[in-house]
Scaffold this motif. Structure first.
Motif, PDB file in Angstrom:
ATOM      1  N   GLY A 157       0.793  -1.218   0.000  1.00 48.88           N
ATOM      2  CA  GLY A 157       0.000   0.000   0.000  1.00 48.88           C
ATOM      3  C   GLY A 157       0.824   1.265   0.000  1.00 48.88           C
ATOM      4  O   GLY A 157       0.274   2.355   0.139  1.00 48.88           O
ATOM      5  N   TYR A 158       2.146   1.142  -0.156  1.00 39.87           N
ATOM      6  CA  TYR A 158       3.002   2.323  -0.157  1.00 39.87           C
ATOM      7  C   TYR A 158       3.334   2.810  -1.563  1.00 39.87           C
ATOM      8  O   TYR A 158       3.947   3.861  -1.735  1.00 39.87           O
ATOM      9  N   GLY A 159       2.951   2.030  -2.568  1.00 39.64           N
ATOM     10  CA  GLY A 159       3.360   2.356  -3.936  1.00 39.64           C
ATOM     11  C   GLY A 159       2.903   3.715  -4.406  1.00 39.64           C
ATOM     12  O   GLY A 159       3.706   4.548  -4.835  1.00 39.64           O
ATOM     13  N   LEU A 160       1.599   3.991  -4.318  1.00 35.26           N
ATOM     14  CA  LEU A 160       1.078   5.265  -4.799  1.00 35.26           C
ATOM     15  C   LEU A 160       1.520   6.452  -3.943  1.00 35.26           C
ATOM     16  O   LEU A 160       1.932   7.479  -4.488  1.00 35.26           O
ATOM     17  N   PRO A 161       1.437   6.373  -2.607  1.00 32.43           N
ATOM     18  CA  PRO A 161       1.895   7.521  -1.815  1.00 32.43           C
ATOM     19  C   PRO A 161       3.358   7.882  -2.069  1.00 32.43           C
ATOM     20  O   PRO A 161       3.697   9.060  -2.197  1.00 32.43           O
ATOM     21  N   LEU A 162       4.221   6.881  -2.167  1.00 30.68           N
ATOM     22  CA  LEU A 162       5.644   7.163  -2.408  1.00 30.68           C
ATOM     23  C   LEU A 162       5.858   7.682  -3.818  1.00 30.68           C
ATOM     24  O   LEU A 162       6.690   8.573  -4.040  1.00 30.68           O
ATOM     25  N   SER A 163       5.125   7.149  -4.785  1.00 29.24           N
ATOM     26  CA  SER A 163       5.261   7.637  -6.163  1.00 29.24           C
ATOM     27  C   SER A 163       4.862   9.102  -6.252  1.00 29.24           C
ATOM     28  O   SER A 163       5.498   9.884  -6.963  1.00 29.24           O
ATOM     29  N   ARG A 164       3.805   9.478  -5.530  1.00 29.14           N
ATOM     30  CA  ARG A 164       3.411  10.893  -5.547  1.00 29.14           C
ATOM     31  C   ARG A 164       4.480  11.768  -4.906  1.00 29.14           C
ATOM     32  O   ARG A 164       4.728  12.894  -5.368  1.00 29.14           O
ATOM     33  N   LEU A 165       5.138  11.268  -3.873  1.00 23.86           N
ATOM     34  CA  LEU A 165       6.233  12.035  -3.266  1.00 23.86           C
ATOM     35  C   LEU A 165       7.381  12.222  -4.245  1.00 23.86           C
ATOM     36  O   LEU A 165       7.972  13.304  -4.330  1.00 23.86           O
ATOM     37  N   TYR A 166       7.729  11.168  -4.990  1.00 28.53           N
ATOM     38  CA  TYR A 166       8.786  11.305  -6.001  1.00 28.53           C
ATOM     39  C   TYR A 166       8.408  12.359  -7.039  1.00 28.53           C
ATOM     40  O   TYR A 166       9.252  13.147  -7.468  1.00 28.53           O
ATOM     41  N   ALA A 167       7.149  12.366  -7.448  1.00 30.21           N
ATOM     42  CA  ALA A 167       6.707  13.357  -8.429  1.00 30.21           C
ATOM     43  C   ALA A 167       6.766  14.769  -7.840  1.00 30.21           C
ATOM     44  O   ALA A 167       7.207  15.719  -8.503  1.00 30.21           O
ATOM     45  N   ARG A 168       6.351  14.913  -6.591  1.00 33.14           N
ATOM     46  CA  ARG A 168       6.299  16.239  -5.974  1.00 33.14           C
ATOM     47  C   ARG A 168       7.666  16.740  -5.521  1.00 33.14           C
ATOM     48  O   ARG A 168       7.824  17.938  -5.251  1.00 33.14           O
ATOM     49  N   TYR A 169       8.620  15.836  -5.413  1.00 32.01           N
ATOM     50  CA  TYR A 169       9.944  16.210  -4.908  1.00 32.01           C
ATOM     51  C   TYR A 169      10.546  17.355  -5.720  1.00 32.01           C
ATOM     52  O   TYR A 169      11.133  18.279  -5.161  1.00 32.01           O
ATOM     53  N   PHE A 170      10.393  17.311  -7.033  1.00 33.15           N
ATOM     54  CA  PHE A 170      10.860  18.424  -7.872  1.00 33.15           C
ATOM     55  C   PHE A 170       9.683  19.233  -8.403  1.00 33.15           C
ATOM     56  O   PHE A 170       9.661  19.654  -9.558  1.00 33.15           O
ATOM     57  N   HIS A 171       8.684  19.432  -7.546  1.00 32.71           N
ATOM     58  CA  HIS A 171       7.518  20.275  -7.822  1.00 32.71           C
ATOM     59  C   HIS A 171       6.691  19.795  -9.010  1.00 32.71           C
ATOM     60  O   HIS A 171       6.107  20.594  -9.745  1.00 32.71           O
ATOM     61  N   GLY A 172       6.645  18.491  -9.189  1.00 35.44           N
ATOM     62  CA  GLY A 172       5.678  17.915 -10.110  1.00 35.44           C
ATOM     63  C   GLY A 172       4.484  17.430  -9.321  1.00 35.44           C
ATOM     64  O   GLY A 172       4.209  17.907  -8.220  1.00 35.44           O
ATOM     65  N   ASP A 173       3.773  16.449  -9.858  1.00 34.89           N
ATOM     66  CA  ASP A 173       2.635  15.899  -9.124  1.00 34.89           C
ATOM     67  C   ASP A 173       2.214  14.579  -9.764  1.00 34.89           C
ATOM     68  O   ASP A 173       2.615  14.253 -10.882  1.00 34.89           O
ATOM     69  N   LEU A 174       1.400  13.837  -9.029  1.00 34.10           N
ATOM     70  CA  LEU A 174       0.791  12.611  -9.528  1.00 34.10           C
ATOM     71  C   LEU A 174      -0.659  12.631  -9.086  1.00 34.10           C
ATOM     72  O   LEU A 174      -0.953  12.773  -7.896  1.00 34.10           O
ATOM     73  N   GLN A 175      -1.568  12.541 -10.053  1.00 34.94           N
ATOM     74  CA  GLN A 175      -2.994  12.588  -9.757  1.00 34.94           C
ATOM     75  C   GLN A 175      -3.691  11.378 -10.370  1.00 34.94           C
ATOM     76  O   GLN A 175      -3.291  10.894 -11.432  1.00 34.94           O
ATOM     77  N   VAL A 176      -4.720  10.901  -9.682  1.00 29.33           N
ATOM     78  CA  VAL A 176      -5.476   9.738 -10.150  1.00 29.33           C
ATOM     79  C   VAL A 176      -6.945  10.125 -10.281  1.00 29.33           C
ATOM     80  O   VAL A 176      -7.539  10.704  -9.369  1.00 29.33           O
ATOM     81  N   THR A 177      -7.516   9.818 -11.450  1.00 24.65           N
ATOM     82  CA  THR A 177      -8.934  10.033 -11.708  1.00 24.65           C
ATOM     83  C   THR A 177      -9.546   8.699 -12.092  1.00 24.65           C
ATOM     84  O   THR A 177      -8.989   7.975 -12.924  1.00 24.65           O
ATOM     85  N   SER A 178     -10.675   8.363 -11.470  1.00 22.20           N
ATOM     86  CA  SER A 178     -11.277   7.061 -11.721  1.00 22.20           C
ATOM     87  C   SER A 178     -12.689   7.197 -12.262  1.00 22.20           C
ATOM     88  O   SER A 178     -13.400   8.161 -11.956  1.00 22.20           O
ATOM     89  N   TYR A 179     -13.067   6.229 -13.097  1.00 17.85           N
ATOM     90  CA  TYR A 179     -14.413   6.147 -13.652  1.00 17.85           C
ATOM     91  C   TYR A 179     -14.953   4.776 -13.245  1.00 17.85           C
ATOM     92  O   TYR A 179     -14.674   3.768 -13.903  1.00 17.85           O
ATOM     93  N   ASP A 180     -15.663   4.765 -12.139  1.00 19.98           N
ATOM     94  CA  ASP A 180     -16.111   3.506 -11.550  1.00 19.98           C
ATOM     95  C   ASP A 180     -16.900   2.693 -12.576  1.00 19.98           C
ATOM     96  O   ASP A 180     -17.868   3.176 -13.166  1.00 19.98           O
ATOM     97  N   GLY A 181     -16.490   1.457 -12.788  1.00 17.40           N
ATOM     98  CA  GLY A 181     -17.124   0.596 -13.763  1.00 17.40           C
ATOM     99  C   GLY A 181     -16.424   0.580 -15.104  1.00 17.40           C
ATOM    100  O   GLY A 181     -16.717  -0.276 -15.952  1.00 17.40           O
ATOM    101  N   TYR A 182     -15.482   1.508 -15.299  1.00 17.36           N
ATOM    102  CA  TYR A 182     -14.771   1.575 -16.585  1.00 17.36           C
ATOM    103  C   TYR A 182     -13.265   1.441 -16.420  1.00 17.36           C
ATOM    104  O   TYR A 182     -12.655   0.464 -16.832  1.00 17.36           O
ATOM    105  N   GLY A 183     -12.624   2.436 -15.803  1.00 16.93           N
ATOM    106  CA  GLY A 183     -11.171   2.395 -15.687  1.00 16.93           C
ATOM    107  C   GLY A 183     -10.618   3.579 -14.925  1.00 16.93           C
ATOM    108  O   GLY A 183     -11.359   4.331 -14.284  1.00 16.93           O
ATOM    109  N   THR A 184      -9.320   3.759 -15.021  1.00 16.16           N
ATOM    110  CA  THR A 184      -8.614   4.770 -14.225  1.00 16.16           C
ATOM    111  C   THR A 184      -7.593   5.504 -15.080  1.00 16.16           C
ATOM    112  O   THR A 184      -6.932   4.900 -15.928  1.00 16.16           O
ATOM    113  N   ASP A 185      -7.482   6.802 -14.859  1.00 16.17           N
ATOM    114  CA  ASP A 185      -6.411   7.614 -15.450  1.00 16.17           C
ATOM    115  C   ASP A 185      -5.460   8.041 -14.347  1.00 16.17           C
ATOM    116  O   ASP A 185      -5.893   8.567 -13.315  1.00 16.17           O
TER     117      ASP A 185
END
Length: 414
Positions: free
Chosen positions: A324-352
């Motif tokens: 369960g640490y994969g996404l939180p740590l990945s977002r930290l890596y993205a934000r470390y140099f002022h980027g970001d990681l965002q997740v948008t979901s469409y329940d029943g279809y898929g995820t961006d």
């Protein structure tokens, strides 16, 4: 025994005194441009003079926050082990920040060796701290305030760790015994081939998926507004790989389990790569059924995972799943140099899942936690309750009148 205890108390008092001193200073964030300029032009002596001050400051800033954690968590064996590791590393660095430390070849070599030792010592810190949180959950019930404080601390603790490893890796790669065969500046690739990293992450995640499910979705990669071929950015390839590998693992597992491993075909995983004036954007889209909106807030919570924990489920756990640490740590890596990681979901279809990176190295500045009064207030402020009821909220703030109540209202008005 009495002498030993006295010496121990004296040593602990010295550590606390030095922690108080170094935590007064804010860490000095560097930009990607500064990292590369320093790596191309600086000497080992200049790096030593900077790091012997900066590393203790970064360590002290996060070590002071340990005092603000719930007592129950501090008493967990794994958390105590992590604190001891940090104390030892802090004391190792203090040896070099004294007025009489000679800046000669022997000292510089000793300093580089000490950094390698510290890096190796801290290699398992992420999972050791995770184990400490699990120990707390097993031993005590956790209320909302405690959970919020732990979440806040872990974000800052792991971001601090990323930044310290970045500084150590830069120094040891540039001035240590390792030979640079990839034209990198330390661990930074000034021409990081983004497509190649995407393909590597996909290939390795697909290998795991094939190993477990005997099937995997294809990759469709699309470029937009990318006038340079290959698309490149000044970045740390290992950081980008970490994020992409995690996202590919999640996407593949979702697709195969949603459609069933026995399915003849799977919808592909689409990746859109866009180079803009300010941002490099990588959007990864899957048709794995999506995530319920009620669970979206949990995605970046530590120790939340849609899969069983490996320690519990043993060999039956898919290698694509984790703690369960994969996404939180990945977002930290993205934000470390002022980027970001965002997740948008469409329940029943898929995820961006979308990764944003700074396209300009001069704007990619380190994002570092600072120990100050604002941070201290964060730990003492209780979690606020909603100022409307769930029924009102679900009715979009206005509860419609029933026929009976409407008639009564009309009678009163008349």
């Amino acid at each position: 025994m009495r002498l030993y205890r006295a010496l121990f108390r004296q040593a602990r008092a010295l550590i606390e005194e030095r922690l108080d001193y170094y935590s007064q200073f804010n860490p000095s964030p560097l930009s990607m441009q500064q990292f590369t300029d320093f790596g191309e032009n600086a000497t080992i002596s200049e790096s030593f003079l900077f790091l012997k001050k900066e590393l203790p400051v970064r360590l002290a800033n996060i070590m002071k926050e340990f005092h603000l954690l719930p007592e129950n968590l501090l008493h967990m064996p794994s958390v105590g082990a992590v604190r001891d590791l940090y104390r030892r590393s802090f004391m190792d660095l203090l040896e070099f920040d004294t007025g009489n430390t000679p800046n000669n070849t022997a000292t510089l070599e000793k300093f580089t060796d000490a950094l390698v030792k510290i890096r190796n010592r801290h290699s398992d810190v992420v999972m050791t701290m995770a184990q400490g949180v699990m120990e707390l959950k097993d031993a005590h019930s956790i209320n909302a305030n405690t959970e919020a404080n732990i979440q806040y601390f872990l974000d800052r603790f792991y971001m601090n760790r990323i930044s310290i490893r970045m500084l150590i890796n830069q120094h040891t790669i540039l001035f240590g015994d390792s030979i640079n065969t990839q034209n990198h500046i330390g661990c930074i690739d000034p021409h990081c081939d983004v497509v190649r990293v995407i393909e590597d992450a996909y290939a390795n995640a697909r290998f795991l998926c094939d190993q477990y499910y005997l099937a995997s979705p294809e990759l469709i990669l699309t470029h937009h507004n990318a006038d340079k071929n290959p698309v490149s950015v000044v970045y740390v390839p290992s950081h980008l790989y970490h994020m992409l590998f995690e996202l590919f693992k999640n996407a593949m597992r979702a697709v195969v389990e949603h459609h069933g491993p026995a399915s003849d075909t799977f919808p592909p995983v689409h990746v859109l790569l866009v180079m803009g004036q300010e941002d490099l954007t990588i959007k990864l889209s899957d048709q794995g059924g999506g995530i319920r909106r009620s669970l979206m807030d949990l995605l970046f919570n530590y120790m939340y995972s849609t899969a069983p924990q490996p320690a519990v489920s043993g060999l039956d756990t898919p290698p694509l799943a984790g703690y369960g640490y994969g996404l939180p740590l990945s977002r930290l890596y993205a934000r470390y140099f002022h980027g970001d990681l965002q997740v948008t979901s469409y329940d029943g279809y898929g995820t961006d899942a979308t990764i944003y990176l700074k396209a300009l190295s001069s704007e990619a500045n380190e994002l570092l936690p600072v120990y100050n009064k604002t941070c201290q207030r964060q730990y003492s402020t209780p979690v606020q309750t909603h100022d409307w009821s769930s029924q009102v909220h679900s009715a979009m703030f206005i509860r419609p009148f029933s026929t009976t109540s409407r008639n009564k209202h009309e009678q009163k008005s008349s």
